[in-house]
Design an enzyme around this catalytic site. Structure first.
Site, PDB file in Angstrom:
ATOM      1  N   HIS A  92      -4.880  -3.930   3.671  1.00 31.40           N
ATOM      2  CA  HIS A  92      -3.657  -3.278   4.176  1.00 31.40           C
ATOM      3  C   HIS A  92      -3.599  -3.363   5.709  1.00 31.40           C
ATOM      4  CE1 HIS A  92      -2.817  -2.074   0.165  1.00 31.40           C
ATOM      5  NE2 HIS A  92      -3.790  -1.188   0.076  1.00 31.40           N
ATOM      6  N   LEU A 121      17.401  -6.535  15.826  1.00 33.17           N
ATOM      7  CA  LEU A 121      17.010  -6.467  14.416  1.00 33.17           C
ATOM      8  C   LEU A 121      16.978  -5.023  13.897  1.00 33.17           C
ATOM      9  CD1 LEU A 121      15.610  -7.962  11.911  1.00 33.17           C
ATOM     10  CD2 LEU A 121      13.447  -7.324  12.990  1.00 33.17           C
ATOM     11  N   ASP A 171       3.151  -8.258  -1.116  1.00 32.28           N
ATOM     12  CA  ASP A 171       2.134  -7.998  -2.135  1.00 32.28           C
ATOM     13  C   ASP A 171       0.904  -8.878  -1.925  1.00 32.28           C
ATOM     14  OD1 ASP A 171       1.100  -6.692  -4.313  1.00 32.28           O
ATOM     15  OD2 ASP A 171       2.059  -7.990  -5.799  1.00 32.28           O
TER      16      ASP A 171
HETATM   17  C1  IPE Z   1       5.084  -3.504  -5.050  1.00 32.02           C
HETATM   18  O1  IPE Z   1       3.768  -3.948  -5.157  1.00 32.02           O
HETATM   19  C2  IPE Z   1       5.196  -2.423  -4.043  1.00 32.02           C
HETATM   20  C3  IPE Z   1       4.864  -2.774  -2.660  1.00 32.02           C
HETATM   21  C4  IPE Z   1       4.582  -3.945  -2.183  1.00 32.02           C
HETATM   22  C5  IPE Z   1       4.921  -1.673  -1.746  1.00 32.02           C
HETATM   23  P1  IPE Z   1       2.802  -3.467  -6.316  1.00 32.02           P
HETATM   24  O2  IPE Z   1       1.545  -4.222  -6.149  1.00 32.02           O
HETATM   25  O3  IPE Z   1       2.697  -1.982  -6.324  1.00 32.02           O
HETATM   26  O4  IPE Z   1       3.597  -3.930  -7.628  1.00 32.02           O
HETATM   27  P2  IPE Z   1       3.122  -4.072  -9.138  1.00 32.02           P
HETATM   28  O5  IPE Z   1       2.524  -2.756  -9.528  1.00 32.02           O
HETATM   29  O6  IPE Z   1       2.105  -5.164  -9.189  1.00 32.02           O
HETATM   30  O7  IPE Z   1       4.361  -4.419  -9.893  1.00 32.02           O
HETATM   31  C1  IPE Z   2       0.752  -4.557  -1.461  1.00 36.36           C
HETATM   32  O1  IPE Z   2      -0.514  -5.040  -1.703  1.00 36.36           O
HETATM   33  C2  IPE Z   2       0.741  -3.332  -0.587  1.00 36.36           C
HETATM   34  C3  IPE Z   2       1.060  -2.071  -1.286  1.00 36.36           C
HETATM   35  C4  IPE Z   2       1.502  -1.967  -2.514  1.00 36.36           C
HETATM   36  C5  IPE Z   2       0.899  -0.853  -0.521  1.00 36.36           C
HETATM   37  P1  IPE Z   2      -1.354  -4.528  -2.950  1.00 36.36           P
HETATM   38  O2  IPE Z   2      -2.174  -3.358  -2.533  1.00 36.36           O
HETATM   39  O3  IPE Z   2      -0.472  -4.295  -4.128  1.00 36.36           O
HETATM   40  O4  IPE Z   2      -2.295  -5.771  -3.207  1.00 36.36           O
HETATM   41  P2  IPE Z   2      -2.766  -6.340  -4.615  1.00 36.36           P
HETATM   42  O5  IPE Z   2      -1.540  -6.660  -5.404  1.00 36.36           O
HETATM   43  O6  IPE Z   2      -3.602  -5.279  -5.260  1.00 36.36           O
HETATM   44  O7  IPE Z   2      -3.544  -7.552  -4.249  1.00 36.36           O
HETATM   45 MG    MG Z   3       0.113  -5.471  -5.684  1.00 38.37          MG
END
Ligand code: IPE
Ligand code: IPE
Ligand code: MG
Length: 254
Positions: free
Chosen positions: A41, A135, A24
């Site tokens: 990303h 892995l 995240d």
């Molecule tokens: C969780 O991250 C899903 C992934 C990393 C793929 P999110 O950024 O979507 O989670 P929430 O919405 O903050 O809980």
């Molecule tokens: C996690 O990073 C990746 C996915 C959920 C695809 P985020 O896109 O949730 O990044 P933040 O939380 O908005 O910074």
């Molecule tokens: Mg996020």
């Protein structure tokens, strides 16, 4: 209550067998740099490559990465389609490299929501790497822990209906056997980057006794040193699975 889960997991001081990560913070990483979220990303994919390489080198058996949750469809359409494109292009460019490095790729999640072409690519990537013995890299895409439990129960219900499964035989183990992770050890270590301390519908059933590690580091900045810190934290913990600490030390129950 049996000791079964305990016998399947790593013991104190040893490397985790299975590490599960919620990657995240990509969006915030980009926004901090005044860049569009998709750049975060892209930077996140680089971090994935470095962590996969590290886990392979450290002889971790399974690395599970949450790439796209069943709730991530709620994001703006543009971000969702750019994420899908990134998924396809990463799959295309990385599969041969994974294969060369003896890594077995598995995608878990509701793949039926993906474009037919993407489903084909996933199938062929899994087939190409299926016999690798290093892995196991599990990528959770359109995955939700509640979905996983639901699809397991649907299969079991169908089995009961057609007489293959005796209703009385429904047990924790049987449910486990119908999850998408059936053949894998339970996660020993769960890592979430990006500062949030929640599970966000990742491996709900499987995380019952997993050690949790949270860090404020945003995923694109999560490097091999950070990974080692998380593993060291895990190694210093005593997992008790309901026993007392003394039982663990005296009898080496695990
Ligand atoms: C969780 O991250 C899903 C992934 C990393 C793929 P999110 O950024 O979507 O989670 P929430 O919405 O903050 O809980
Ligand atoms: C996690 O990073 C990746 C996915 C959920 C695809 P985020 O896109 O949730 O990044 P933040 O939380 O908005 O910074
Ligand atoms: Mg996020």
């Amino acid at each position: 209550m049996s000791d079964q889960p305990a016998s399947k997991v790593a013991v104190v001081g040893e490397n985790p067998r299975h590490i599960a990560i919620i990657m995240d913070g990509n969006g915030r990483w980009a926004q901090k740099r005044m860049m569009p979220r998709i750049m975060g990303h892209h930077a996140g994919v680089k971090a994935v490559r470095s962590i996969v390489e590290y886990c392979a080198k450290e002889k971790i058996e399974v690395l599970s990465l949450f790439a796209f949750s069943s709730e991530n469809w709620r994001r703006p359409k543009d971000e969702v389609s750019l994420l899908m494109e990134l998924f396809v292009s990463t799959l295309q460019t990385q599969v041969d490299k994974l294969d060369k490095n003896n890594i077995r790729l598995r995608i878990i999640g509701d793949k039926s929501a993906f474009h037919e072409k993407l489903q084909d690519k996933i199938r062929s990537a899994e087939q190409q790497t299926a016999h690798n013995s290093g892995l196991t890299l599990v990528v959770a895409a359109n995955y939700g822990g509640r979905w996983d439990i639901t699809q397991a129960l649907q299969k079991i219900a169908a089995g009961v209906k057609n007489g293959d499964i005796d209703e009385q035989a429904i047990s924790e183990q049987l449910i486990n056997e119908h999850l998408t992770t059936a053949d894998l050890p339970e996660p020993d270590l769960f890592i979430r980057t990006g500062g949030e301390e929640r599970v966000s519908n990742f491996l709900l059933w499987q995380l019952a006794y997993t050690e949790l590690f949270f860090t404020d580091v945003l995923w694109p900045d999560f490097d091999q040193n950070m990974m080692q810190k998380a593993i060291d934290s895990f190694k210093g913990r005593q997992r008790r699975f309901g026993h007392t600490g003394e039982q663990i030390i005296d009898k080496r129950i695990l």
